[in-house]
Design a protein around this motif. Structure first.
Motif, PDB file in Angstrom:
ATOM      1  N   UNK B  22      59.413 -35.561  51.754  1.00 37.89           N
ATOM      2  CA  UNK B  22      60.066 -34.712  52.755  1.00 37.89           C
ATOM      3  C   UNK B  22      60.033 -35.305  54.154  1.00 37.89           C
ATOM      4  N   UNK B  41      49.860 -21.914  57.441  1.00 28.50           N
ATOM      5  CA  UNK B  41      49.264 -21.949  56.116  1.00 28.50           C
ATOM      6  C   UNK B  41      50.331 -21.858  55.028  1.00 28.50           C
ATOM      7  N   UNK B  42      51.299 -20.990  55.229  1.00 32.12           N
ATOM      8  CA  UNK B  42      52.337 -20.807  54.218  1.00 32.12           C
ATOM      9  C   UNK B  42      53.120 -22.078  53.945  1.00 32.12           C
ATOM     10  N   UNK B  43      53.321 -22.845  54.989  1.00 36.46           N
ATOM     11  CA  UNK B  43      54.081 -24.086  54.826  1.00 36.46           C
ATOM     12  C   UNK B  43      53.327 -25.074  53.939  1.00 36.46           C
ATOM     13  N   UNK B  44      52.088 -25.326  54.267  1.00 35.73           N
ATOM     14  CA  UNK B  44      51.294 -26.250  53.451  1.00 35.73           C
ATOM     15  C   UNK B  44      51.074 -25.690  52.055  1.00 35.73           C
ATOM     16  N   UNK B  45      50.958 -24.386  51.987  1.00 36.02           N
ATOM     17  CA  UNK B  45      50.767 -23.744  50.689  1.00 36.02           C
ATOM     18  C   UNK B  45      51.945 -24.023  49.774  1.00 36.02           C
ATOM     19  N   UNK B  46      53.111 -23.856  50.320  1.00 38.65           N
ATOM     20  CA  UNK B  46      54.303 -24.072  49.507  1.00 38.65           C
ATOM     21  C   UNK B  46      54.463 -25.540  49.133  1.00 38.65           C
ATOM     22  N   UNK B  47      54.236 -26.397  50.112  1.00 37.74           N
ATOM     23  CA  UNK B  47      54.348 -27.833  49.844  1.00 37.74           C
ATOM     24  C   UNK B  47      53.382 -28.261  48.750  1.00 37.74           C
ATOM     25  N   UNK B  48      52.146 -27.811  48.865  1.00 36.34           N
ATOM     26  CA  UNK B  48      51.133 -28.183  47.871  1.00 36.34           C
ATOM     27  C   UNK B  48      51.493 -27.618  46.502  1.00 36.34           C
ATOM     28  N   UNK B  49      51.985 -26.403  46.507  1.00 32.00           N
ATOM     29  CA  UNK B  49      52.336 -25.780  45.234  1.00 32.00           C
ATOM     30  C   UNK B  49      53.452 -26.553  44.537  1.00 32.00           C
ATOM     31  N   UNK B  51      54.165 -29.668  44.871  1.00 25.26           N
ATOM     32  CA  UNK B  51      53.629 -30.938  44.408  1.00 25.26           C
ATOM     33  C   UNK B  51      52.809 -30.768  43.141  1.00 25.26           C
ATOM     34  N   UNK B  52      51.980 -29.746  43.107  1.00 29.22           N
ATOM     35  CA  UNK B  52      51.112 -29.530  41.952  1.00 29.22           C
ATOM     36  C   UNK B  52      51.937 -29.185  40.712  1.00 29.22           C
TER      37      UNK B  52
END
Lengths: 173, 173
Positions: B22, B41-49, B51-52
């Motif tokens: 991205x 937090x929501x941004x990193x949360x979504x990005x990490x999700x 990816x996982x």
DNA sequence: GGTATTTGATATGATTGATAACAATTATCG
DNA sequence: CGATAATTGTTATCAATCATATCAAATACC
């Protein structure tokens, strides 16, 4: 993900009390066992992400902004003079899908497309005054209602650790 | 979310090297500033999700299982004798949408619907032998390839802390 | 100058998520 | 008991997200 613009209209209906919890008991006495599901990082990640977005939507409901729209406004404010492709790429949005998204923001006079003088192919995306005002209000709402609650739930240190790990997963996994 | 069954077919194409990051630089020298986005937090949360899930899909690709399908199989194995509504509710899937999902699993002979003798309205969902075998193989792949990598990236203690915080957000936020 | 690439845009398809409605069955209660 | 309400699985349908191919205009490259 459930972050529809329609949902934003009455996001308050998704408030905790009225919502049906996934693993809630169903008048039946026996809740199902999640078992190894609760050890799956991806499962909890998705659950948490849905919850956080839901709350975000609720907190910013007065401004009618989805998380994605908010992220675009933030990015425009921080990076003036960029074109659509650059903004979209940074957010992981595909260019074709970013067109309709920008249309929505532009129709609300939150941003505007300007033809670049250097490269007349590209549209420089700029925040309008109204866009800046809405962004400022959104930031306050997010900080005061949304992030504050997360801080309260986790504590500042844990919140920071969580953020760091999530960023790590997103970029290094 | 991008966890299509079609994507599962060639999930390997989403391997890190070939994927467009991205926030990757675009031959242009200047990457955009995420700014306050990296504190959301929501941004990193979504990005990490994302990816996982992407990695999960990749790891379980030989078995053609999406995260959602895997979660259903896990739940069926752990909670025998339950009907469609109970399974779907536990996973936060709406009953109408669970029908097609079960159809897919049943057509692959991973599970089966049996009319309940007590309540002839409900379908008890049972794992087939093949379903149990596929689940067992999936568990091994997930543990060996997927969760192991996350453990390696974060370390066991951090991984546990992350899981705990995510579960906390999902259930108490 | 002619070809290839880039940019914004359109069209389109696949997947997911949500709601309404229906038939069959069961529960409730007068 | 019998009428009404509620539940279960299902279908149909719609909105939103995500992804790909393609196109015209503009630019870059040789």
């Amino acid at each position: 993900m459930t972050v529809s613009k329609a949902a934003a209209v009455d996001a308050t209906k998704a408030s905790r009390a009225a919502r049906k919890e996934p693993a809630e008991v169903d008048a039946d006495g026996a809740a199902l066992q999640l078992g190894e599901l609760s050890e799956l990082l991806g499962y909890s990640l998705k659950r948490a992400q849905l919850r956080v977005f839901e709350d975000f939507l609720c907190c910013v409901a007065p401004l009618q902004l989805t998380p994605a729209q908010f992220s675009v406004l933030l990015l425009l404010d921080r990076n003036p003079g960029r074109n659509q492709t650059e903004i979209a790429n940074t957010l992981g949005i595909l260019r074709p899908n970013f067109v309709a998204m920008l249309d929505g923001l532009e129709s609300r006079d939150l941003c505007a497309r300007m033809r670049s003088t250097n490269d007349r192919r590209s549209h420089i995306v700029v925040l309008t005054d109204k866009g800046r005002a809405v962004l400022a209000r959104a930031k306050k709402l997010v900080a005061a209602k949304h992030e504050a609650r997360l801080n309260e739930l986790l504590g500042p240190a844990n919140r920071a650790a969580l953020l760091a790990m999530l960023a790590r997963i997103a970029s290094e996994f």
